[in-house]
Scaffold this motif. Sequence first.
Motif, PDB file in Angstrom:
ATOM      1  N   SER A 533     -26.242  83.246 -12.932  1.00  0.00           N
ATOM      2  CA  SER A 533     -25.240  84.051 -12.226  1.00  0.00           C
ATOM      3  C   SER A 533     -24.338  83.236 -11.306  1.00  0.00           C
ATOM      4  CB  SER A 533     -25.946  85.131 -11.395  1.00  0.00           C
ATOM      5  OG  SER A 533     -26.791  84.543 -10.416  1.00  0.00           O
ATOM      6  N   LYS A 534     -24.714  81.992 -11.012  1.00  0.00           N
ATOM      7  CA  LYS A 534     -23.930  81.190 -10.081  1.00  0.00           C
ATOM      8  C   LYS A 534     -22.532  80.930 -10.638  1.00  0.00           C
ATOM      9  CE  LYS A 534     -24.001  76.877  -7.418  1.00  0.00           C
ATOM     10  NZ  LYS A 534     -22.635  76.484  -7.700  1.00  0.00           N
ATOM     11  N   ASN A 535     -21.576  80.967  -9.763  1.00  0.00           N
ATOM     12  CA  ASN A 535     -20.210  80.625 -10.146  1.00  0.00           C
ATOM     13  C   ASN A 535     -20.144  79.120 -10.390  1.00  0.00           C
ATOM     14  OD1 ASN A 535     -17.496  80.339 -10.532  1.00  0.00           O
ATOM     15  ND2 ASN A 535     -16.910  80.856  -8.427  1.00  0.00           N
ATOM     16  N   ILE A 536     -19.988  78.743 -11.643  1.00  0.00           N
ATOM     17  CA  ILE A 536     -19.995  77.319 -11.980  1.00  0.00           C
ATOM     18  C   ILE A 536     -18.596  76.719 -11.969  1.00  0.00           C
ATOM     19  CG2 ILE A 536     -22.110  77.496 -13.316  1.00  0.00           C
ATOM     20  CD1 ILE A 536     -20.415  77.466 -15.852  1.00  0.00           C
ATOM     21  N   GLY A 537     -17.617  77.496 -11.551  1.00  0.00           N
ATOM     22  CA  GLY A 537     -16.262  76.966 -11.417  1.00  0.00           C
ATOM     23  C   GLY A 537     -15.320  77.408 -12.502  1.00  0.00           C
ATOM     24  N   TYR A 538     -15.859  77.962 -13.591  1.00  0.00           N
ATOM     25  CA  TYR A 538     -14.999  78.539 -14.620  1.00  0.00           C
ATOM     26  C   TYR A 538     -15.697  79.768 -15.184  1.00  0.00           C
ATOM     27  CZ  TYR A 538     -18.044  76.144 -18.037  1.00  0.00           C
ATOM     28  OH  TYR A 538     -19.109  75.702 -18.762  1.00  0.00           O
ATOM     29  N   ASP A 539     -14.932  80.587 -15.902  1.00  0.00           N
ATOM     30  CA  ASP A 539     -15.433  81.862 -16.396  1.00  0.00           C
ATOM     31  C   ASP A 539     -16.061  81.666 -17.769  1.00  0.00           C
ATOM     32  OD1 ASP A 539     -15.974  84.456 -16.957  1.00  0.00           O
ATOM     33  OD2 ASP A 539     -13.897  85.151 -17.018  1.00  0.00           O
ATOM     34  N   ARG A 540     -17.396  81.865 -17.871  1.00  0.00           N
ATOM     35  CA  ARG A 540     -18.073  81.711 -19.154  1.00  0.00           C
ATOM     36  C   ARG A 540     -17.917  82.927 -20.045  1.00  0.00           C
ATOM     37  NH1 ARG A 540     -22.342  80.406 -15.687  1.00  0.00           N
ATOM     38  NH2 ARG A 540     -23.494  82.240 -16.402  1.00  0.00           N
ATOM     39  N   GLU A 541     -17.591  84.057 -19.445  1.00  0.00           N
ATOM     40  CA  GLU A 541     -17.461  85.289 -20.220  1.00  0.00           C
ATOM     41  C   GLU A 541     -16.177  85.268 -21.040  1.00  0.00           C
ATOM     42  OE1 GLU A 541     -19.814  87.590 -20.331  1.00  0.00           O
ATOM     43  OE2 GLU A 541     -21.030  86.378 -18.953  1.00  0.00           O
ATOM     44  N   ALA A 603     -16.832  60.757 -15.106  1.00  0.00           N
ATOM     45  CA  ALA A 603     -16.920  61.521 -16.343  1.00  0.00           C
ATOM     46  C   ALA A 603     -15.503  61.698 -16.881  1.00  0.00           C
ATOM     47  CB  ALA A 603     -17.567  62.871 -16.088  1.00  0.00           C
ATOM     48  N   ASP A 604     -15.372  61.653 -18.198  1.00  0.00           N
ATOM     49  CA  ASP A 604     -14.045  61.629 -18.829  1.00  0.00           C
ATOM     50  C   ASP A 604     -13.881  62.853 -19.716  1.00  0.00           C
ATOM     51  OD1 ASP A 604     -11.809  61.039 -20.410  1.00  0.00           O
ATOM     52  OD2 ASP A 604     -13.030  59.826 -21.773  1.00  0.00           O
ATOM     53  N   ALA A 605     -12.851  63.665 -19.445  1.00  0.00           N
ATOM     54  CA  ALA A 605     -12.553  64.838 -20.271  1.00  0.00           C
ATOM     55  C   ALA A 605     -11.174  64.684 -20.880  1.00  0.00           C
ATOM     56  CB  ALA A 605     -12.628  66.105 -19.436  1.00  0.00           C
ATOM     57  N   VAL A 606     -11.101  64.889 -22.187  1.00  0.00           N
ATOM     58  CA  VAL A 606      -9.821  64.840 -22.911  1.00  0.00           C
ATOM     59  C   VAL A 606      -9.490  66.260 -23.335  1.00  0.00           C
ATOM     60  CG1 VAL A 606      -8.595  63.855 -24.871  1.00  0.00           C
ATOM     61  CG2 VAL A 606     -10.375  62.531 -23.729  1.00  0.00           C
ATOM     62  N   VAL A 607      -8.334  66.774 -22.904  1.00  0.00           N
ATOM     63  CA  VAL A 607      -8.004  68.185 -23.110  1.00  0.00           C
ATOM     64  C   VAL A 607      -6.590  68.325 -23.651  1.00  0.00           C
ATOM     65  CG1 VAL A 607      -9.534  68.813 -21.201  1.00  0.00           C
ATOM     66  CG2 VAL A 607      -7.088  68.526 -20.776  1.00  0.00           C
ATOM     67  N   GLY A 608      -6.263  69.575 -23.977  1.00  0.00           N
ATOM     68  CA  GLY A 608      -4.919  69.906 -24.422  1.00  0.00           C
ATOM     69  C   GLY A 608      -4.199  70.756 -23.395  1.00  0.00           C
ATOM     70  N   PHE A 609      -2.973  71.173 -23.731  1.00  0.00           N
ATOM     71  CA  PHE A 609      -2.199  72.043 -22.848  1.00  0.00           C
ATOM     72  C   PHE A 609      -2.926  73.379 -22.659  1.00  0.00           C
ATOM     73  CE2 PHE A 609       1.298  69.354 -24.588  1.00  0.00           C
ATOM     74  CZ  PHE A 609       1.739  68.821 -23.380  1.00  0.00           C
ATOM     75  N   ASP A 610      -2.662  74.022 -21.520  1.00  0.00           N
ATOM     76  CA  ASP A 610      -3.244  75.328 -21.148  1.00  0.00           C
ATOM     77  C   ASP A 610      -4.755  75.268 -20.931  1.00  0.00           C
ATOM     78  OD1 ASP A 610      -0.695  76.588 -21.467  1.00  0.00           O
ATOM     79  OD2 ASP A 610      -1.041  76.668 -23.634  1.00  0.00           O
ATOM     80  N   PHE A 611      -5.267  74.083 -20.640  1.00  0.00           N
ATOM     81  CA  PHE A 611      -6.707  73.937 -20.434  1.00  0.00           C
ATOM     82  C   PHE A 611      -7.181  74.743 -19.225  1.00  0.00           C
ATOM     83  CE2 PHE A 611     -10.194  71.479 -18.393  1.00  0.00           C
ATOM     84  CZ  PHE A 611     -11.164  71.706 -19.347  1.00  0.00           C
ATOM     85  N   LEU A 612      -6.512  74.625 -18.101  1.00  0.00           N
ATOM     86  CA  LEU A 612      -6.933  75.330 -16.895  1.00  0.00           C
ATOM     87  C   LEU A 612      -6.847  76.840 -17.074  1.00  0.00           C
ATOM     88  CD1 LEU A 612      -6.613  72.460 -15.687  1.00  0.00           C
ATOM     89  CD2 LEU A 612      -5.730  73.544 -13.621  1.00  0.00           C
ATOM     90  N   LYS A 613      -5.780  77.283 -17.708  1.00  0.00           N
ATOM     91  CA  LYS A 613      -5.581  78.717 -17.900  1.00  0.00           C
ATOM     92  C   LYS A 613      -6.664  79.290 -18.815  1.00  0.00           C
ATOM     93  CE  LYS A 613      -1.922  81.971 -19.215  1.00  0.00           C
ATOM     94  NZ  LYS A 613      -0.545  82.086 -19.757  1.00  0.00           N
ATOM     95  N   THR A 614      -7.012  78.547 -19.861  1.00  0.00           N
ATOM     96  CA  THR A 614      -8.027  79.018 -20.805  1.00  0.00           C
ATOM     97  C   THR A 614      -9.419  79.029 -20.177  1.00  0.00           C
ATOM     98  OG1 THR A 614      -6.722  78.114 -22.624  1.00  0.00           O
ATOM     99  CG2 THR A 614      -9.019  78.650 -23.095  1.00  0.00           C
ATOM    100  N   MET A 615      -9.719  78.018 -19.378  1.00  0.00           N
ATOM    101  CA  MET A 615     -11.030  77.912 -18.752  1.00  0.00           C
ATOM    102  C   MET A 615     -11.158  78.735 -17.477  1.00  0.00           C
ATOM    103  SD  MET A 615     -13.083  75.841 -20.447  1.00  0.00           S
ATOM    104  CE  MET A 615     -14.211  75.284 -19.184  1.00  0.00           C
ATOM    105  N   ASN A 616     -10.026  79.227 -16.972  1.00  0.00           N
ATOM    106  CA  ASN A 616     -10.008  79.919 -15.670  1.00  0.00           C
ATOM    107  C   ASN A 616     -10.480  79.003 -14.553  1.00  0.00           C
ATOM    108  OD1 ASN A 616      -8.897  82.289 -16.485  1.00  0.00           O
ATOM    109  ND2 ASN A 616     -10.799  83.481 -16.458  1.00  0.00           N
ATOM    110  N   LEU A 617     -10.059  77.748 -14.618  1.00  0.00           N
ATOM    111  CA  LEU A 617     -10.366  76.793 -13.565  1.00  0.00           C
ATOM    112  C   LEU A 617      -9.370  76.960 -12.421  1.00  0.00           C
ATOM    113  CD1 LEU A 617     -11.086  73.635 -15.726  1.00  0.00           C
ATOM    114  CD2 LEU A 617     -12.739  74.813 -14.297  1.00  0.00           C
ATOM    115  N   LYS A 618      -9.803  76.621 -11.223  1.00  0.00           N
ATOM    116  CA  LYS A 618      -8.955  76.758 -10.042  1.00  0.00           C
ATOM    117  C   LYS A 618      -8.441  75.387  -9.608  1.00  0.00           C
ATOM    118  CE  LYS A 618     -10.013  81.115  -9.955  1.00  0.00           C
ATOM    119  NZ  LYS A 618      -9.022  82.108 -10.411  1.00  0.00           N
ATOM    120  N   LEU A 619      -7.199  75.374  -9.168  1.00  0.00           N
ATOM    121  CA  LEU A 619      -6.588  74.155  -8.642  1.00  0.00           C
ATOM    122  C   LEU A 619      -6.686  74.135  -7.132  1.00  0.00           C
ATOM    123  CD1 LEU A 619      -3.325  73.723 -10.749  1.00  0.00           C
ATOM    124  CD2 LEU A 619      -5.143  72.026 -10.510  1.00  0.00           C
TER     125      LEU A 619
END
Length: 871
Positions: A533-541, A603-619
């Motif tokens: 249930s912990k908020n891990i920083g992005y929306d898993r649902e 740690a190294d993450a390689v992503v595409g456009f709209d990554f934050l929006k898709t993951m619901n990550l916060k800036l």
Amino acid sequence: MTKPPRLADQLLEFFCAPHRLEEVQGDLYEEFAYQVRRVGERRARGRYWWSVLGFLKPFAIKRKQTVLRPNEHLTTNAMNPTMISNYFKIARRNLVRNKAFSAINMVGLGLGMACSLLILLWVQDERSVDGFHANGNRLFQIYERGYYDGKVEAAYETQGLLAEELKRVIPDVELASGLERSRTVTLEAGAKVSKADGSFAGADFFRMFSYPLVQGTPETALTTPEGVAISRKIAELFFGTPEKALGKSIRYENRDDLMVTAVFENLPANSSQQFDFLRSWKAYVKENQWVHNWSNTSPETLVQLRPGADPAKVEAKIKDFIYQYIPKTKGSRTELALQPYPEKYLNATFKNGQVDGGRIGYVRLFSLVAVFILLIACINFMNLATARSTRRAKEVGVRKVVGAVRSALIGQFMGEAVLLAFFSGILAVSLVLILLPAFNALTGKQLVLPVGQPVFWASLVALLVLTGLVSGSYPALFLSSMNPIRALKGRILSSGSGVTFFRKTLVVFQFSLSLILIVGMIVIYRQMGYIQSKNIGYDRENLLYVPLEGELVKKYNLFKEQAGQLPGIRTISRMKESPTVIGHHVGDISWVGKEPSLSVPFADAVVGFDFLKTMNLKLAEGRDFSREFGTDSLSFMVNEAAVKKIGYKNPIGQPMWWGNRQGKIIGVLKDFHFTSMHQAIEPLIVRLDENTKWGSILVRTEAGKTKEALASLEKICKELNPNFPFTYQFSDQEYAKLYNSEQVVSQLANAFAFLAIFISCLGLFGLAAFTAEQRTKEIGVRKVLGASVPSIVALLSANFLKPVAIAMLIAFPIAGYAMNRWLQGFAYQIRIEWWMFAVAGLLTVGIALLTVSFQSIKAALMNPVRSLRSE
């Protein structure tokens, strides 16, 4: 007077029965004296010898006799086969006569043994993992120990070129192989397409590990970049037989044509590595140019030492090995170390840079649980047998009066216990056979009961005999020690403080173990709930991953455009690794003002456009990658943990270097978990690259429209990527996989806690029955004098809360310490609170009172005339 031959006399005394010796010797002496007078001494001596030898007959031979003390009488040996047969005959009759008592005992012992057998099967399977490799004692896993920022950390991720260099430079390293984590890809052969789990491994891999080859040779299986070794299962799926597979072509991810160079036997279940195919390490190095930079880590490195090589000396040689390829930096240090490969499965966690347990903790824990639950079941037998002893007091008294010795009585009661243990063993084996499929589903194992192995049955018989002897020891000693006069009057030794103390101690022990398990169950359940249930920083649902494979690699932009217009789809992006496990690390990250001596792995993450929006990550500040900025392909985003390491007060727009690649920071992400909560959040660097050849497409669906979105996605995938089946993985399911071991432990703890409290209550039932029978006349007198049923129930029940209260005082500190140690394995954890102990205590007291009340009410409602009539 002439005496007979001394030696002949000694021979006679040696072999002649004592009760015949005096008579025979006297007659021989008289005859000897007569013969001396008649034929002379020499001939008389010869005749004496002849007479002595003539008595070497069965009736005259000395036999072992029991020396009786005053007031004793001759008895039959308690271990005589006839007596043993008699013990079991009496035991069978007693079991049949007391059906309810026998059933409770059998169920208690049967449940305890069934539980112990299941746990021991699991423990045996866990300990057998990776134990089948012929060169196991020479196989080692390399791990890397890093000293930086005042901390010591360790991990199995190593440099991609390390294996070949160790083999080339270190003489004691006979064979070496890199190994990348297995991932699911698509394989094609002709018209057949299948998903398969595979990895990359070095040319020495099949020479090091005992994975038998059906076709091909270990020396040539993984030597060419275009080669691939497949399992028997894949060979039969694509080509019918392994023999037909060798030399055939398989298409990998719809982009690489590979040739089958070997077919290996399907991997056994007790192998920690599970894969359907292996590609050459040369192909891995060719596809991943970052491997050539010794500051980057990701794959694992495995080595096999030469016969006679000392692992400690080899470890000393490789300790500073990587500094041959990277410069030393002040204030930080990287070391290489060895761990025996067969030990890795059970010992895969680190503390302060050293191997410090892992699954071995659960193996030890449940081994103790198996022993404790079996002990609880044995204690129940003791208490229940003692509780019923008043009904056998007169039997014991009569048998003692007519001459039964204590050893015979002990033998009888032990025989009853062993017989009951054997019946319980039959019940236990039956329960194991019934529960094994469900247990396998719970633990993810393929356990089987080895009924065809004589060793199993021999071990089981030994366990049953031992269980019978342990569980029957106290009742046997207790009943056999009764004074016959007191026993005939129904007055047994239970009033003695020593006996009462021992019996209550057993109950305290039972409930202490039960309370420890209940507290453990509550803590584990709460921790697992906290993780989920912990908020891990992005929306898993409502987040799912679609493998980037086949035509989707080239048609990703078209897929994104078409899928984005479908109902139920919110946003789409891509990522090279799973958001839940970012395992690749880079070490050559620099920034303005960085101390030359500082080395921090990112740690190294390689992503595409709209990554934050898709993951619901916060800036925290800055922005996401955007097509409006052409320079974003050279820009970076970092998380808050990275900013703390870097030290920029205003990081947006500040320069960073990734090796020789220079860029600037355009965004700072709020910290989110991209590994399990066993680890703290690490510094993360995110870069943009929409041209990677593998990874996952991230799809965010509308809440409540997932089913509709999946149907639409499947339709598009079939149109754009017809040769590949549509597959997907939900983010929350992927996240749950990180805690498979903890989930299994949680469910097992729940089951064991319930079982322990149930069996313990049987023991408490036994103590209540014993006390009720002991106080039958007291209860009768109280009722005659006007005591009410509630007052009698309260009187009897109060005594049973004392063992439970003592058990709490013992169990709570132990449980608190043990669970605190367990929680230390998580970087993010719950607090152990007082109410957890209170719930465990109230639950135990409630169940105990419920159990005791049955016997107490039964005793209180008894007709006082019946209880007083025997006097």
